[in-house]
Each structure stands twice: as C-alpha cells, then as structure tokens.
Scaffold this motif. Sequence first.
Motif, mmCIF file in Angstrom:
data_model
loop_
_atom_site.group_PDB
_atom_site.id
_atom_site.type_symbol
_atom_site.label_atom_id
_atom_site.label_comp_id
_atom_site.label_asym_id
_atom_site.label_seq_id
_atom_site.Cartn_x
_atom_site.Cartn_y
_atom_site.Cartn_z
ATOM 1 N N ASP A 135 62.766 25.709 20.947
ATOM 2 C CA ASP A 135 63.590 25.574 22.150
ATOM 3 C C ASP A 135 64.236 26.934 22.464
ATOM 4 O O ASP A 135 65.083 27.412 21.701
ATOM 5 C CB ASP A 135 64.674 24.523 21.902
ATOM 6 N N PRO A 136 63.860 27.577 23.574
ATOM 7 C CA PRO A 136 64.392 28.920 23.853
ATOM 8 C C PRO A 136 65.900 28.935 24.086
ATOM 9 O O PRO A 136 66.568 29.912 23.742
ATOM 10 C CB PRO A 136 63.628 29.358 25.102
ATOM 11 N N ALA A 150 59.397 32.343 22.636
ATOM 12 C CA ALA A 150 59.266 30.935 23.009
ATOM 13 C C ALA A 150 59.096 30.764 24.511
ATOM 14 O O ALA A 150 58.318 29.909 24.962
ATOM 15 C CB ALA A 150 60.480 30.148 22.520
ATOM 16 N N ASP A 151 59.812 31.556 25.310
ATOM 17 C CA ASP A 151 59.679 31.473 26.767
ATOM 18 C C ASP A 151 60.092 32.809 27.388
ATOM 19 O O ASP A 151 61.262 33.006 27.732
ATOM 20 C CB ASP A 151 60.529 30.337 27.337
ATOM 21 N N HIS A 187 59.727 33.907 30.225
ATOM 22 C CA HIS A 187 59.998 33.850 31.660
ATOM 23 C C HIS A 187 61.440 33.471 31.978
ATOM 24 O O HIS A 187 61.819 33.380 33.148
ATOM 25 C CB HIS A 187 59.048 32.853 32.332
ATOM 26 N N LEU A 188 62.258 33.250 30.952
ATOM 27 C CA LEU A 188 63.672 32.933 31.167
ATOM 28 C C LEU A 188 64.495 34.224 31.108
ATOM 29 O O LEU A 188 64.459 34.945 30.104
ATOM 30 C CB LEU A 188 64.175 31.962 30.094
#
Length: 341
Positions: free
Chosen positions: A34-35, A64-65, A67-68
């Motif tokens: 979970d980012p 993890a992500d 793009h956040l």
Amino acid sequence: MTAPAYRARALADVGRLAEAEKEVRAGLIESPADPELLSLLAGLLRLQGRRADALDAASAAVAADPHLPGVHIERAECLMLDDGAADDPRTAEALREAEEAVRLDPAHAPAHRVLARVLALRKDFGGARAAVERALELHPHSVTDLLTLGEIERHAGNRGAARKAVTAALAQDPGHPDGRWLIALLDAERLRVRSSLRGLRDLAADHPAKLNSAALAWPVRGLLGGLRRGLAAGVPLTAVLAAAALLWPSWQVAARAAALTVVIVMIGFGLRVLIPAGLLPWRCLTLLPSRQRRAVRAGWVAAVATVALLLGYAGTGHWLALTTGFAGLGALLMAGRAEHR
C-alpha cells in the motif's frame, strides 16, 4: 484513506509517533504494497530520526505506485534529512523526486513546497522563492508555505522579507512553534538578544518537547563562535604586521594598533551580547551534553587568554605575548571543533 492510515495520522497529530508506527505496520501486514501506508511509515520514521529506515520505506512507496505525487514528496523529504551540500548526490536525487511530484500534479501545493526546500538547499534561492510563491498562489493563506518562504529568505540573507513572511504566518496562527522559533532566530541574527531569549524561553515553556532549554545558551555559544572567527583573522594579521616591523621598525606601531583594535572589537562585541543576555545563557550551559559543555568552557578560557595576550602585545610590543597568542588561538580552534563534533 484506509482505517490504519486514519488512526496513525490521528496519533501522529498528538505526537504519539511510536503508536502511530505500530498502526501503520499492522496495516502493512494485510497490504504490504500500500503506497499510502508505506509513505506514512516513511514520514513517521523520519520524524523519529530513523533516517535509513525512513528512506527505505519511502523508496518502497515509490516502487509501489510511482504515479502518486505524495510518495515522491516523502522520498524527497527523506533524502534531505542529512542537509547535504549543494553538490551532494542525495540532494540531486531529492531534486529529481520533487520535480517529479510537481510534474505529476502541478496544482499540488506541497509538491511546489518541497521543490522550494530542495532548491534552497542547493543555494538556488531565486528558484526556491519562485516555487514557494507558486505554492502560495494555490493556497494564499498556508501557514506552512509562508514559513517556508520565511526560511528561504532568511537563508538568502533577506531578513526583512523573512520577518514579513513569518509575521504573516503568525498573524494566522500566533502560537505556531516554527514561526515563533524563526522570529527568535531572526532576532538573534540581528543581536536583539533580549527579544530572542524571551521568545525562546516562552517557546521552551509551551513546547518542551520541541525546544530543549539548552537552546537558550545560544548567546554564550554564538558569541564564542564570533570570537573564534574574529581572532582567527586578527591574530595572524597582527603577526604579519609585526613581522614586517622586523624590516621596517615603523610598522610596529601599526602592528600594536591592529592588536588593540582587535581587542576593542572583540570586547565590544562581547558586551553587546552578554550584557542584555544576563545570567540565563550561562545557567543553560549545564543542560548541554558533557562533551559540548567542556568544549565551550575550554573555548572561553582560550578566547579570554588570547584577547589578554593581544592586549599585552598592544601594550608592550613584545613578541612573546604575540607568539603565545597563537597558542591560545590554536586551543580556541580545537575547542570549536570539539564542540561541533
């Protein structure tokens, strides 16, 4: 926001960082990638001073992500923890993370704020100012962004602009500890000793966990640093003029005059700081770690001895006083290194 993240933020808001960390780690058992939780864990570890662990968690959040924008902001914060030099590889990496956060969401004020802080660390004060002003365009009344602007202007040497920004922040949140701290620093830099000490004393009373009372010893330590710099320039200058007097005897007058000038400046500077400071900073020296306390005391003995020897040379013109003054200066510089080690 997930339930573990919500509970962790609530605990962090009241300073219960260890409990907040437990909540996040419990959430990560069920959602290890979970980012949001990984980024929150990085922030909690960063606030607890666990730098390497914080950076690992922030890197995991980016993986993890990517793009956040928030995960890049947190990783930039972790990379800035060491307050590295402008050409430090970590500082360059922090700049890339901040720029990526801005690229991902140009309307996200915290992204511009972290970019401003990285640029200020790199001594690009013009770029830093532009970045934080963009954040203020998005949120004109942001206390955090106003304080960031104040910090940037202070480091850029624009103390008037820094005070204006901090005053604007405190107008919205008069009790904000970071704003009060900045005002005390600005007062100290302008040698408004009484005002600075009063502000720090009140801040230490209201936020003992944020400001250790040892900070109230700044007039004694700051003055010692000023004496160290002044004597490091004044003693060699006097020696050069004294050496020239071996060839041209008339230069001895200039050498003795230089020694007397250094003594007058050092004593005047000391009185300007110590008289308004009173006894409080000396009492607060006892709150310093023992190593620093011993170094400060040794530094003061060496500084006073060096000034006295310079005065002796100014009065007599004897080389022994001047050469012994170099020994005092050496002890003073060694004490300074020991204090900041």
